[in-house]
Write an enzyme that holds these catalytic residues in place. Structure first.
Site, PDB file in Angstrom:
ATOM      1  N   ARG A 166     -21.287 106.395  18.076  1.00 48.56           N
ATOM      2  CA  ARG A 166     -21.521 105.912  19.431  1.00 48.56           C
ATOM      3  C   ARG A 166     -22.868 106.426  19.946  1.00 48.56           C
ATOM      4  O   ARG A 166     -23.434 107.399  19.433  1.00 48.56           O
ATOM      5  CB  ARG A 166     -20.394 106.326  20.367  1.00 48.56           C
ATOM      6  N   GLN A 169     -22.523 113.089  23.446  1.00 48.56           N
ATOM      7  CA  GLN A 169     -22.773 111.679  23.140  1.00 48.56           C
ATOM      8  C   GLN A 169     -21.892 110.844  24.064  1.00 48.56           C
ATOM      9  O   GLN A 169     -20.680 110.765  23.868  1.00 48.56           O
ATOM     10  CB  GLN A 169     -22.457 111.395  21.674  1.00 48.56           C
ATOM     11  N   ALA A 215     -26.479 105.299  12.873  1.00 43.70           N
ATOM     12  CA  ALA A 215     -26.525 106.442  13.781  1.00 43.70           C
ATOM     13  C   ALA A 215     -26.520 106.001  15.242  1.00 43.70           C
ATOM     14  O   ALA A 215     -26.580 104.805  15.568  1.00 43.70           O
ATOM     15  CB  ALA A 215     -27.754 107.291  13.478  1.00 43.70           C
ATOM     16  N   HIS A 216     -26.502 106.989  16.121  1.00 41.82           N
ATOM     17  CA  HIS A 216     -26.403 106.712  17.553  1.00 41.82           C
ATOM     18  C   HIS A 216     -27.621 105.942  18.068  1.00 41.82           C
ATOM     19  O   HIS A 216     -28.736 106.094  17.596  1.00 41.82           O
ATOM     20  CB  HIS A 216     -26.189 107.997  18.352  1.00 41.82           C
ATOM     21  N   ASN A 217     -27.359 105.063  19.012  1.00 46.37           N
ATOM     22  CA  ASN A 217     -28.378 104.272  19.728  1.00 46.37           C
ATOM     23  C   ASN A 217     -29.022 103.181  18.876  1.00 46.37           C
ATOM     24  O   ASN A 217     -29.965 102.525  19.333  1.00 46.37           O
ATOM     25  CB  ASN A 217     -29.494 105.161  20.295  1.00 46.37           C
TER      26      ASN A 217
END
Length: 351
Positions: free
Chosen positions: A235, A215, A256-258
């Site tokens: 991240r 990540q 969560a990511h993104n």
């Protein structure tokens, strides 16, 4: 009720200043120099307290309140008792919030738990970190190399600021919070135990096992954001996770990511937002909403508590249910099911 042991009201606020701040005239005969020393609910307010009322269910309490003054909407003004001064405004709650901010300034943003000025003994700030004048660091806090922190920011006990993290001015980072791989704007409040910038949950899955996907993105938190206790924001995987200006996030939320969250969104406790979903500006998610990944929730949409969103939501929508759908459809389905269940019970001799 407020307790001056914990939060001391600001001295010097007068009835005239309250009326001026609300943009309403004082009734004839009211003394503008009367001090306002506190704020309290209708039932417990005393003769120097400010109260507000904007809900019909509190009509009885309004009729018996002992408050010095009460912020009310026009339709409730005739019900204010003779001993209380009616301050009539279209939005009593918003006016009340603004006045509380003046009366209890120290409650607006968590400060140093140890009345620190500068870096406290027991804190560790790496020599390569850069802190502007006026940063306060409580005992046990850690600031990594290359981190930059703006003036007026407070780091609570045992907060951890990772390498190269940037935090703007007049922020509050609560005790035990951790920030890594993050850029934080000005006037941001991050409550105790929050986790910002850790790995997103990314794996290439297969029969031979699951391979971790590095990540390598960041978390971007814009100005005037508030993040509740024990909330987690991962991240990005290859792009950034973003929380837009003015957004307010409750306790125990997972982002969560993104994920990209727009400006002035409201996210209530227990929400989980899966990866790569976008919330446009002014979206509201009720408590315990679950959002599937790779979706878009349109500007100004509202999702009822405990709903599960598994498809895109058009702007300005009001959805609810599992799976989520327009509220009219949801209500109609629930009503139909209730009638069928009732009919079935009677047919079986249970009604």
């Amino acid at each position: 009720m407020s307790d001056p042991v914990f939060i001391v009201p600001k001295a010097g606020l007068t009835l005239g200043a309250v009326a001026e701040a609300c943009g309403v005239p004082l009734p004839e005969g009211a003394d503008p120099s009367q001090p306002v020393t506190g704020a309290a609910p209708l039932e417990t307010a005393g003769p120097s307290d400010l109260a507000y009322m904007d809900n019909a269910r509190y009509g009885d309490a309004l009729g018996t309140t002992r408050a010095l003054a009460c912020l009310v909407s026009p339709r409730f003004a005739p019900r204010v008792p003779a001993g209380t001064i009616a301050l009539v405004t279209r939005d009593p709650y918003r006016a009340y919030a603004g006045l509380l901010a003046r009366l209890y300034e120290e409650a607006m943003r968590p400060g140093s738990l140890f009345a620190a000025s500068g870096v406290s003994p027991g804190a560790h700030v790496h020599p390569q970190a850069r802190l502007e004048d006026g940063v306060r660091v409580d005992p046990g806090a850690v600031v990594g190399p290359g981190a930059e922190i703006g003036s007026g920011t407070v780091l609570g006990p045992n907060a951890v600021i990772g390498p190269n993290v940037r935090i703007g001015r007049d922020c509050s980072i609560g005790s035990g919070a951790t920030l890594t791989h993050a850029l934080v704007g000005n006037r941001v409040i991050i409550h105790p135990g929050a986790r910002i910038g850790q790995d997103g949950f990314g794996f290439a899955m297969g029969a031979g096992g699951h391979i971790k996907v590095p990540q390598v993105g960041r978390v971007i938190i814009q100005d005037d954001v508030e993040i509740g206790a024990n909330t987690t924001i991962d991240r990005g995987a290859s792009r950034d996770t973003v929380v837009g200006e003015g957004t307010k996030i409750d306790n125990l939320v997972q982002i969560a990511h993104n994920v990209v969250i727009g400006r002035h969104c409201v996210i209530v406790s227990g929400v989980g937002i899966s990866g790569s979903t976008t919330l446009e500006d002014y979206v509201v998610l009720g408590g315990q909403v679950g959002v599937v990944g790779h979706l878009r929730i349109g500007m100004g949409s509202q999702i009822a508590g405990s709903s599960n969103v598994n498809r895109d939501v058009p702007p300005g929508s009001r959805w609810g249910g599992t799976p989520a759908k327009p509220v009219r459809t949801w209500f109609r389905e629930m009503t139909t099911l209730a009638r069928l269940a009732e009919r079935g019970g009677k047919d079986d001799g249970e009604g």
